[in-house]
Motif scaffolding. Structure first.
Motif, short mmCIF file in Angstrom:
data_model
loop_
_atom_site.label_atom_id
_atom_site.label_comp_id
_atom_site.label_asym_id
_atom_site.label_seq_id
_atom_site.Cartn_x
_atom_site.Cartn_y
_atom_site.Cartn_z
N GLY A 6 37.48 -4.93 38.34
CA GLY A 6 35.89 -4.75 37.89
C GLY A 6 35.83 -3.99 36.76
N LEU A 7 36.59 -3.05 36.80
CA LEU A 7 36.74 -2.01 35.90
C LEU A 7 37.38 -2.42 34.63
CD1 LEU A 7 36.28 1.29 35.02
CD2 LEU A 7 38.17 1.78 35.89
N CYS A 8 38.55 -3.00 34.59
CA CYS A 8 39.21 -3.64 33.54
C CYS A 8 38.68 -4.60 32.95
CB CYS A 8 40.69 -4.04 34.17
SG CYS A 8 41.80 -2.69 34.85
N GLN A 9 37.81 -5.33 33.73
CA GLN A 9 37.18 -6.90 33.04
C GLN A 9 36.14 -6.04 32.22
OE1 GLN A 9 39.82 -9.05 34.05
NE2 GLN A 9 38.04 -10.00 33.46
N GLU A 10 35.36 -5.16 32.66
CA GLU A 10 34.23 -4.39 31.97
C GLU A 10 34.75 -3.77 30.65
OE1 GLU A 10 32.10 -0.09 32.86
OE2 GLU A 10 32.22 -1.47 34.73
N ARG A 11 35.91 -3.37 30.71
CA ARG A 11 36.67 -2.69 29.54
C ARG A 11 37.31 -3.94 28.59
NH1 ARG A 11 36.08 2.99 29.87
NH2 ARG A 11 34.58 3.17 31.37
N ASP A 56 61.51 21.96 33.47
CA ASP A 56 60.16 21.44 34.34
C ASP A 56 59.40 20.89 33.45
OD1 ASP A 56 58.41 21.07 36.39
OD2 ASP A 56 57.40 23.03 35.80
N THR A 57 58.98 19.39 33.56
CA THR A 57 58.45 18.79 32.66
C THR A 57 56.91 18.28 33.11
OG1 THR A 57 59.16 16.72 33.78
CG2 THR A 57 60.37 17.71 31.77
N PRO A 58 56.10 17.86 32.19
CA PRO A 58 54.44 17.58 32.54
C PRO A 58 54.55 16.19 33.07
CG PRO A 58 54.80 17.98 30.31
CD PRO A 58 56.37 17.94 30.81
N GLY A 59 53.72 15.72 34.10
CA GLY A 59 53.40 14.56 34.46
C GLY A 59 52.40 13.49 34.02
N HIS A 60 51.18 14.09 33.32
CA HIS A 60 50.40 13.40 32.89
C HIS A 60 50.52 12.34 31.64
CE1 HIS A 60 46.37 12.44 31.34
NE2 HIS A 60 45.79 12.66 32.58
N VAL A 61 50.23 11.37 31.52
CA VAL A 61 50.40 10.45 30.53
C VAL A 61 50.45 10.89 29.21
CG1 VAL A 61 48.17 9.31 30.43
CG2 VAL A 61 50.46 7.85 29.84
N ASP A 62 49.49 11.81 28.87
CA ASP A 62 49.23 12.24 27.70
C ASP A 62 50.36 13.29 27.24
OD1 ASP A 62 46.83 11.04 27.58
OD2 ASP A 62 45.57 12.72 27.07
N TYR A 117 43.27 7.75 44.45
CA TYR A 117 44.75 7.23 44.64
C TYR A 117 45.36 6.15 43.52
CZ TYR A 117 44.06 9.03 49.80
OH TYR A 117 43.73 9.47 50.74
N GLY A 118 44.44 6.03 42.80
CA GLY A 118 44.88 5.02 41.51
C GLY A 118 45.52 5.85 40.66
N SER A 119 46.49 5.17 39.96
CA SER A 119 47.27 5.79 38.74
C SER A 119 47.55 4.94 37.84
CB SER A 119 48.53 6.42 38.87
OG SER A 119 49.39 5.52 39.65
N PHE A 120 47.57 5.34 36.51
CA PHE A 120 48.04 4.29 35.30
C PHE A 120 48.59 5.06 34.20
CE2 PHE A 120 44.91 5.70 32.39
CZ PHE A 120 44.85 5.10 31.31
N ASP A 121 49.56 4.11 33.62
CA ASP A 121 50.41 4.63 32.56
C ASP A 121 50.22 3.26 31.56
OD1 ASP A 121 52.39 5.68 31.09
OD2 ASP A 121 53.81 3.81 31.79
N TYR A 122 50.20 3.70 30.13
CA TYR A 122 50.13 2.74 29.06
C TYR A 122 51.09 2.87 27.98
CZ TYR A 122 47.25 6.32 26.46
OH TYR A 122 46.82 7.49 26.04
N GLU A 123 51.39 1.67 27.37
CA GLU A 123 52.32 1.84 26.07
C GLU A 123 51.41 1.04 24.96
OE1 GLU A 123 56.01 0.15 26.19
OE2 GLU A 123 55.34 -1.36 27.47
N LEU A 124 51.35 1.42 23.67
CA LEU A 124 50.69 0.56 22.63
C LEU A 124 51.67 -0.52 22.44
CD1 LEU A 124 48.36 1.17 20.89
CD2 LEU A 124 49.89 2.12 19.02
N THR A 143 38.51 7.38 26.35
CA THR A 143 37.44 8.46 26.90
C THR A 143 37.46 8.96 28.49
OG1 THR A 143 35.87 7.06 26.60
CG2 THR A 143 35.99 8.62 24.91
N ASP A 144 37.07 7.85 29.07
CA ASP A 144 36.57 8.22 30.46
C ASP A 144 37.29 7.01 31.42
OD1 ASP A 144 35.29 5.97 29.79
OD2 ASP A 144 33.28 6.49 30.66
N PHE A 145 38.36 6.37 31.12
CA PHE A 145 38.75 5.37 31.91
C PHE A 145 39.71 5.85 33.01
CE2 PHE A 145 42.40 2.28 33.22
CZ PHE A 145 41.61 1.06 33.23
N HIS A 146 40.42 6.78 32.73
CA HIS A 146 41.19 7.46 33.74
C HIS A 146 40.45 8.08 34.94
CE1 HIS A 146 43.93 10.77 35.51
NE2 HIS A 146 44.85 9.49 35.58
N ASP A 147 39.21 8.71 34.52
CA ASP A 147 38.17 9.28 35.55
C ASP A 147 37.60 8.22 36.14
OD1 ASP A 147 38.61 11.79 34.34
OD2 ASP A 147 36.86 11.65 33.15
N LYS A 148 37.31 7.04 35.74
CA LYS A 148 36.51 5.79 36.28
C LYS A 148 37.54 5.26 37.15
CE LYS A 148 32.43 5.42 34.19
NZ LYS A 148 31.99 6.62 33.68
#
Length: 602
Positions: free
Chosen positions: A425-430, A82-88, A470-477, A457-462
């Motif tokens: 709007g959130l992405c432009q602000e960041r 059984d594996t975790p689901g969070h991006v971290d 309902y929004g979700s995000f995943d990222y790669e460096l 810090t708080d992008f996921h919460d925002k």
């Protein structure tokens, strides 16, 4: 108990976005195969860490061995991870995949494909795993399994006809799911006669037996009392105990090809075991180690300091034990003028850092102060080679710097089309730049290039707030890019507090400095003298506020008489306060350090 032939072993894991029902499906599989008695049954059985049960998320990948009688009447051994689901915790997922031949890709029948579903699917495809698509939660009133099955075909590329519909809550379709594991996932491949090779894909410290290694045997066989060699770290040890987990550890005499089990070999030194190492026998050693894991690079850094300086050695021992169990976490000693001796710790993300701190406080009874999180920056000086820094304190003087480069990520964001405006709007602000946008039915997939510092810090919460969850995000460096960055220092009564320093974009320095000074004013207690709080970039003070002095009423007992008596008392108090201000030091509570994390929250 006779050994099950390799053709009747299946190693598989469950991958999905957070909260799509992985742990509940694991519960139903344990029930359906009789691995749990009714007395032992509890929700999220494999989430056995207190923190996992409290937060309702999987943090550590867990393993269990199931016995299943298939339609052909044969008994199969199914090793479930059984594996975790969070991006971290995606690193935990990649470790689990390396021990498997197949994966159940679970998607919520109401929410559809999310960002982490896609990321984990790609990880499984890269590891050459057989994917079985599963639509869960078909009992929900808002469920639309047919539309989600079509979405799986459009986005992931798996045939909609192969999608299994289940309800883990009600137990619907679990029997068919087990049969599909037997039919569709290939058995392990390995040579029983070849020199023994087993992959270490997890480990932890047990105070009674030392280091416990979770291994997948690829070639050969491990017997109790064999002498093993760890091929990367080079140590030799005698096996004292072999166990399989079904679902509680059960001792066995040997582990053969394709089997997953626990190895105890009297290893007392934590650093002797590395995740991704290969175990072989010292008498008939293998020539080549197995392909391990990529070295994981920390993305977010923060300082951890004990509140009581006497706890430093306890903190060091606790970090060593956590590091054994979580190889994606790194630390090194550092000192701070404000906080004394502590450690600079590297995490995969902000949640990962929070979990590590909570585990240290709960499991090891430590009282800690955490500094504001930062990311790794690349500094290009005017002379010499470029280098990377993990702490604002390591930034050289601005006159010596040619430019500073910040880490940049590609963010993959999935949102319902109704919330597209607030998310853009959130992405432009960041400081994000949009790369592309694709529409899949009622959901939109947006790709953005964003600075990692704006996300940790708080992008996921925002994002969750802007999309009502309902929004979700995943990222790669993806690399580093030059940016107009500056070091923001905080001065309390003229003394720089190094633990509160931040590296910020120059355009945001004034706003961040003002906000930080205002927040600190709320938390620094009033003294007998005024306390000046300043935010400065270089030698230029860009924001200031003052914590007013406490004023003792020295005239309380002076009822009458000449005004000069009162003036004399006031002058005496003023002189005393001036002397205090010269020698007085300001005690800054932990809440003030946490205020740096909460910037932007009202």
């Amino acid at each position: 108990m006779s050994r099950v032939p390799i053709e009747r072993i299946r190693n598989f894991c469950i991958v999905a976005h957070i909260d799509h029902g992985k742990s509940t499906i694991a519960d139903r599989l344990l029930e359906a195969t009789g691995a749990l008695s009714e007395r032992d049954q509890q929700d999220q059985f494999l989430d056995n860490m207190e923190l996992e049960r409290e937060r309702g998320i999987t943090i550590k990948a867990q393993t269990v061995r199931l016995s299943f009688v298939a339609e052909d009447g044969e008994t199969y051994i199914l090793n479930l991870i059984d594996t975790p689901g969070h991006v971290d915790f995606s690193y935990e997922v990649s470790r689990a995949l390396s021990a498997c031949e197949g994966a159940l890709l679970v998607v919520d029948a109401a929410q559809g494909i999310e960002a982490q579903t896609l990321a984990n699917a790609y990880l499984a495809v890269d590891a050459n795993l057989e994917l079985i698509p599963v639509v869960n939660k078909i009992d929900l009133p808002s469920a639309d399994p047919d539309a989600v099955a079509q979405e799986i075909e459009d986005v992931v590329g798996l045939d909609a006809a192969d999608v299994l519909a289940v309800s883990a809550k009600q137990g619907t379709g679990i029997g068919e799911l087990l049969q599909a594991v037997v039919d569709r996932i290939p058995p392990p491949v390995g040579d029983l006669e070849a020199p023994t090779r087993a992959l270490v894909f997890d480990s932890w410290f047990d105070p009674y037996v030392g280091v416990v290694m979770l291994v997948r045997v690829v070639d050969g066989k491990l017997n109790r009392r064999d002498t093993i060699r760890l091929m990367i770290s080079g140590g030799e040890h005698g096996i004292s105990q072999l166990s399989v987990i079904d679902p509680s550890p059960r001792k066995v005499d040997d582990l053969g090809v394709g089997e997953v089990g626990m190895v105890v070999a009297g290893i007392k030194t934590l650093s002797d075991v590395r995740i991704g190492d290969t175990i072989t026998l010292s008498s008939n050693a293998a020539a080549e180690p197995l392909e391990g894991f990529q070295e994981v690079k920390s993305m977010v850094f923060a300082g951890l300091y004990p509140v009581d300086a006497e706890d430093y050695e306890d903190l060091k021992a606790a970090l060593e034990k956590l590091r054994l169990n979580d190889s994606s976490f790194a630390y090194e000693p550092e000192t701070s003028a404000a906080l004394g001796f502590g450690f600079r710790c590297g995490f995969l993300g902000f949640l990962h850092g929070e979990i590590i701190q909570e585990r240290l406080e709960r499991e090891y009874s430590l009282n800690l102060i955490t500094t504001a999180p930062t990311v790794r920056y690349r500094v290009v000086p005017k002379t010499g080679e470029s280098f990377e820094i993990e702490s604002p304190a390591a930034l050289p003087e601005s006159s010596d710097i040619n430019r500073i480069e910040e880490p940049v990520i590609h963010a993959n964001i999935h949102v319902p089309s109704d919330y597209l405006g607030p998310v853009i709007g959130l992405c432009q602000e960041r400081r994000g730049s949009q790369k592309d946008m694709q529409v899949h039915g009622s959901r939109v997939q947006i790709r953005y290039e964003l600075p990692l510092a704006e996300v940790v810090t708080d992008f996921h919460d925002k994002l969750k707030s802007a999309t009502r969850g309902y929004g979700s995000f995943d990222y790669e460096l993806v690399g580093f890019a030059p940016a107009d960055l500056a070091k923001l220092d905080v001065l309390v009564n003229g003394d720089s507090v190094d633990a509160l320093s931040l590296i910020v974009h120059r355009d945001a320095a004034h706003a961040r400095g003002s906000e930080l000074a205002r927040k600190l004013k709320e938390f620094i207690p009033r003294q007998q003298f005024p306390v000046a709080i300043q935010a400065a970039v270089g030698s230029k003070v860009i924001a200031r506020t003052t914590v007013r002095a406490l004023r003792k009423n020295v005239l309380a007992k002076c009822y009458g008489g000449d005004i000069s008596r009162k003036r004399k008392l006031l002058e005496k108090q003023k002189a005393g306060k001036k002397r205090m201000k010269m020698v007085g030091s300001v005690e800054i509570p932990q809440e003030a350090f946490l205020a740096a994390l909460k910037l932007g929250d009202e």
